[in-house]
Scaffold this motif. Structure first.
Motif, PDB file in Angstrom:
ATOM      1  N   THR A 190      -4.742  -7.070  -5.556  1.00 38.32           N
ATOM      2  CA  THR A 190      -5.046  -7.947  -4.756  1.00 38.32           C
ATOM      3  C   THR A 190      -4.167  -7.650  -3.196  1.00 38.32           C
ATOM      4  O   THR A 190      -4.551  -7.943  -2.444  1.00 38.32           O
ATOM      5  CB  THR A 190      -4.368  -9.477  -5.452  1.00 38.32           C
ATOM      6  OG1 THR A 190      -5.426  -9.963  -6.226  1.00 38.32           O
ATOM      7  CG2 THR A 190      -4.452 -10.540  -3.929  1.00 38.32           C
TER       8      THR A 190
ATOM      9  N   VAL B  19      -6.150  -6.871   0.329  1.00 34.24           N
ATOM     10  CA  VAL B  19      -5.928  -7.863   1.080  1.00 34.24           C
ATOM     11  C   VAL B  19      -4.975  -7.155   1.921  1.00 34.24           C
ATOM     12  O   VAL B  19      -5.576  -7.305   3.299  1.00 34.24           O
ATOM     13  CB  VAL B  19      -5.050  -8.994   0.511  1.00 34.24           C
ATOM     14  CG1 VAL B  19      -4.598  -9.801   1.717  1.00 34.24           C
ATOM     15  CG2 VAL B  19      -6.066  -9.735  -0.327  1.00 34.24           C
TER      16      VAL B  19
ATOM     17  N   LEU C 135      -7.401  -4.736   4.010  1.00 34.62           N
ATOM     18  CA  LEU C 135      -8.591  -5.223   4.652  1.00 34.62           C
ATOM     19  C   LEU C 135      -7.929  -5.933   5.961  1.00 34.62           C
ATOM     20  O   LEU C 135      -8.581  -5.597   7.326  1.00 34.62           O
ATOM     21  CB  LEU C 135      -9.052  -6.357   4.035  1.00 34.62           C
ATOM     22  CG  LEU C 135     -10.301  -7.250   4.516  1.00 34.62           C
ATOM     23  CD1 LEU C 135     -11.410  -6.446   5.253  1.00 34.62           C
ATOM     24  CD2 LEU C 135     -10.762  -8.327   3.880  1.00 34.62           C
TER      25      LEU C 135
ATOM     26  N   VAL D 239      -6.153 -15.502   1.719  1.00 30.60           N
ATOM     27  CA  VAL D 239      -7.045 -15.603   3.006  1.00 30.60           C
ATOM     28  C   VAL D 239      -6.252 -15.896   4.288  1.00 30.60           C
ATOM     29  O   VAL D 239      -6.502 -15.373   5.304  1.00 30.60           O
ATOM     30  CB  VAL D 239      -8.322 -16.635   2.830  1.00 30.60           C
ATOM     31  CG1 VAL D 239      -9.030 -16.831   4.030  1.00 30.60           C
ATOM     32  CG2 VAL D 239      -9.205 -15.801   1.734  1.00 30.60           C
TER      33      VAL D 239
ATOM     34  N   LEU E  53     -14.708 -11.036   6.640  1.00 26.58           N
ATOM     35  CA  LEU E  53     -13.521 -12.096   6.424  1.00 26.58           C
ATOM     36  C   LEU E  53     -14.363 -13.319   5.925  1.00 26.58           C
ATOM     37  O   LEU E  53     -13.844 -14.061   5.035  1.00 26.58           O
ATOM     38  CB  LEU E  53     -12.789 -12.240   7.565  1.00 26.58           C
ATOM     39  CG  LEU E  53     -11.929 -11.411   8.062  1.00 26.58           C
ATOM     40  CD1 LEU E  53     -11.026 -11.825   9.376  1.00 26.58           C
ATOM     41  CD2 LEU E  53     -11.154 -10.658   6.995  1.00 26.58           C
TER      42      LEU E  53
ATOM     43  N   LEU F  30     -15.279 -12.810   2.389  1.00 24.05           N
ATOM     44  CA  LEU F  30     -14.113 -13.027   1.390  1.00 24.05           C
ATOM     45  C   LEU F  30     -13.759 -14.093   1.401  1.00 24.05           C
ATOM     46  O   LEU F  30     -13.357 -14.700   0.283  1.00 24.05           O
ATOM     47  CB  LEU F  30     -12.911 -12.274   2.302  1.00 24.05           C
ATOM     48  CG  LEU F  30     -11.478 -12.360   1.728  1.00 24.05           C
ATOM     49  CD1 LEU F  30     -11.340 -11.523   0.378  1.00 24.05           C
ATOM     50  CD2 LEU F  30     -10.445 -11.575   2.525  1.00 24.05           C
TER      51      LEU F  30
ATOM     52  N   ILE G 263     -10.323 -11.860  -5.793  1.00 27.59           N
ATOM     53  CA  ILE G 263      -9.995 -11.757  -4.179  1.00 27.59           C
ATOM     54  C   ILE G 263      -9.647 -10.262  -4.081  1.00 27.59           C
ATOM     55  O   ILE G 263      -9.783  -9.698  -3.205  1.00 27.59           O
ATOM     56  CB  ILE G 263      -8.844 -12.489  -4.032  1.00 27.59           C
ATOM     57  CG1 ILE G 263      -8.529 -12.484  -2.655  1.00 27.59           C
ATOM     58  CG2 ILE G 263      -7.448 -12.366  -4.954  1.00 27.59           C
ATOM     59  CD1 ILE G 263      -9.483 -13.176  -1.799  1.00 27.59           C
TER      60      ILE G 263
ATOM     61  N   ALA H 281     -11.811  -8.100  -1.573  1.00 25.74           N
ATOM     62  CA  ALA H 281     -10.952  -7.480  -0.240  1.00 25.74           C
ATOM     63  C   ALA H 281     -11.239  -6.152  -0.020  1.00 25.74           C
ATOM     64  O   ALA H 281     -11.563  -5.452   0.911  1.00 25.74           O
ATOM     65  CB  ALA H 281      -9.605  -8.009  -0.577  1.00 25.74           C
TER      66      ALA H 281
ATOM     67  N   ALA I 248     -13.025  -3.906   2.826  1.00 22.19           N
ATOM     68  CA  ALA I 248     -12.383  -3.041   3.430  1.00 22.19           C
ATOM     69  C   ALA I 248     -12.990  -1.434   3.389  1.00 22.19           C
ATOM     70  O   ALA I 248     -12.965  -0.770   4.322  1.00 22.19           O
ATOM     71  CB  ALA I 248     -10.900  -2.953   2.738  1.00 22.19           C
TER      72      ALA I 248
END
Length: 428
Positions: free
Chosen positions: A60, A64, A67, A119, A243, A246, A257, A261, A265
């Motif tokens: 995660t 995240v 990305l 997010v 996004l 996501l 997630i 992500a 990415a």
């Protein structure tokens, strides 16, 4: 000396060592996990790794931040913050509260809290970077907003807490549980707003005009401005679409997630290899090491039964309000490192004998326990707090970590005491 106590002492040694010598806490915690696990508890190193390493959180954090590094590089996040400023007509004082409300509504709607933070935290922290808002303020408003909606009957944590309560033969008022948490977190958000610079935003208005975006090729290194203007070019449109995927996948369909992500990415990196290469060094690697190492040790501590060891002392306490305070304190301490759902699932059964032998209100005690366990998620050693640190500006990341650590650990004391005084004591 009981192995549970040795493990707890080991955690204190990790904190002391990293504080005095200023080395990465995660690296020290990895070593401590291997030493305590293999030499003291007799747990093979392979098992310490397989059972304790937080692989999902690792994915995660990396996915995240990877990305959103791409999205920041090509100007998409800057475009989003400009749109947000236009939405509030340039009034910066409203921005933290908008993030608070949006996070709370998504949590109330049943979206997993970690996914909501994953997010929204990057967008909130980009607001902080661009408009010179304290990143700690923006991070706390997102976390507290999620906590405000996190115990609604329709939320993940609220519904699971009510289910655990029912399975243990208790009856509580879900509406009061949610209302108590919502009010507590609104007040906590207001305190953070005042303490960390929100008041100075009053009366400040800014233009939503988008400046040039400066790309970063490594820590502290910049090149010439790369993207200017507020147009939605092809890269930005593709990133916005990613996004949206996501957000919808994680919030509506509960897709992992981290996996989602990373997938988005990689897709964007294939479309623009140069952007992907620039984004990799911007992944929050020191934060990943810190959080994953610490949580590996904490998982060992939990597997050895340290929290249960502490919890057994509750049964020997003859004063109900003191026992309630201890239960809430253990919930806060454990949730600062581990799963809030897991802590509530383990501690609600401890409250059953206490409620049966006293006049304490079940709704009051469970509300105090749930709030105490939830608000410490601001700790940077929890998944939500770690996401705030990982998405903070690199130059301020260490300071945000230390401030969140102080904030989260202060709540380990403040939240149980306050909730027991407000909710439990009147019915004792």
């Amino acid at each position: 000396m009981p192995v549970e106590l040795v493990a707890l002492i080991g955690l204190l040694v990790v904190f002391a060592t990293t504080t005095l010598l200023d080395v990465n806490m995660g690296a020290v915690a990895f070593v401590a996990a291997f030493v305590v696990g293999s030499l003291v508890a007799g747990v093979p190193v392979e098992r310490v790794i397989s059972d304790g390493f937080p692989a999902e959180l690792f994915l995660t954090l990396v996915g995240v931040t990877y990305l959103f590094a791409i999205a920041r590089d090509n100007g998409t996040i800057t475009w989003l913050t400009s749109a947000g400023v236009r939405l509030v007509r340039g009034r910066l004082v409203l921005v933290p509260w908008v993030m608070f409300v949006v996070t709370g509504l998504l949590a109330m709607a049943g979206a997993p809290l970690v996914a909501v933070i994953a997010v929204l935290a990057p967008v909130a922290l980009e607001f902080a970077r661009r408009y010179d808002i304290n990143p700690l303020l923006m991070g706390l408003m997102v976390v507290n907003g999620g906590a405000a909606g996190g115990l609604a009957p329709s939320s993940v944590l609220g519904s699971l807490s009510n289910a655990v309560v029912e399975r243990n033969g208790l009856s509580i008022d879900p509406g009061l549980l949610f209302a108590g948490s919502a009010v507590f977190n609104v007040l906590l958000g207001a305190v953070g707003f005042v303490l960390f610079g929100g008041s100075r935003l009053a009366g400040v208005r800014t233009s939503a005009r988008e400046p040039a975006v400066v790309r970063t090729s490594g820590p502290g290194a910049t090149t010439a401005p790369a993207v200017a203007g507020s147009r939605l070019n092809g890269h930005r449109l593709a990133t916005l679409a990613g996004l949206v995927v996501l957000a919808v996948g994680a919030l509506a369909f509960e897709v992992n997630i981290g996996v989602l992500a990373m997938t988005v990415a990689v897709a964007l990196s294939i479309a623009s290899p140069a952007a992907g290469r620039r984004a990799v060094p911007q992944v929050a690697w020191p934060t990943v090491l810190l959080v994953c190492g610490t949580l590996t040790y904490v998982e060992l501590l939990q597997s050895l039964g340290t929290l249960e060891y502490l919890g057994r002392g509750v049964a020997a306490v003859g004063v109900p309000i003191v026992a309630a305070l201890i239960i809430c304190g253990i919930g806060a301490l454990g949730s600062a490192f581990a799963s809030t759902i897991g802590m509530l699932g383990a501690l609600i059964p401890l409250a059953v004998p206490l409620l049966g032998d006293s006049t304490l209100s079940a709704t009051a005690l469970i509300t105090a326990l749930a709030i105490s366990s939830l608000v410490v998620d601001a700790s940077p050693l929890s998944s939500t707090g770690a996401l705030v640190v990982a998405n903070s500006p690199e130059s301020q990341r260490d300071r945000v970590f230390r401030q969140l650590l102080a904030w989260g650990f202060s709540l380990i004391v403040v939240a149980p005491v306050t909730t027991c005084l407000v909710f439990v004591l009147p019915g004792a």
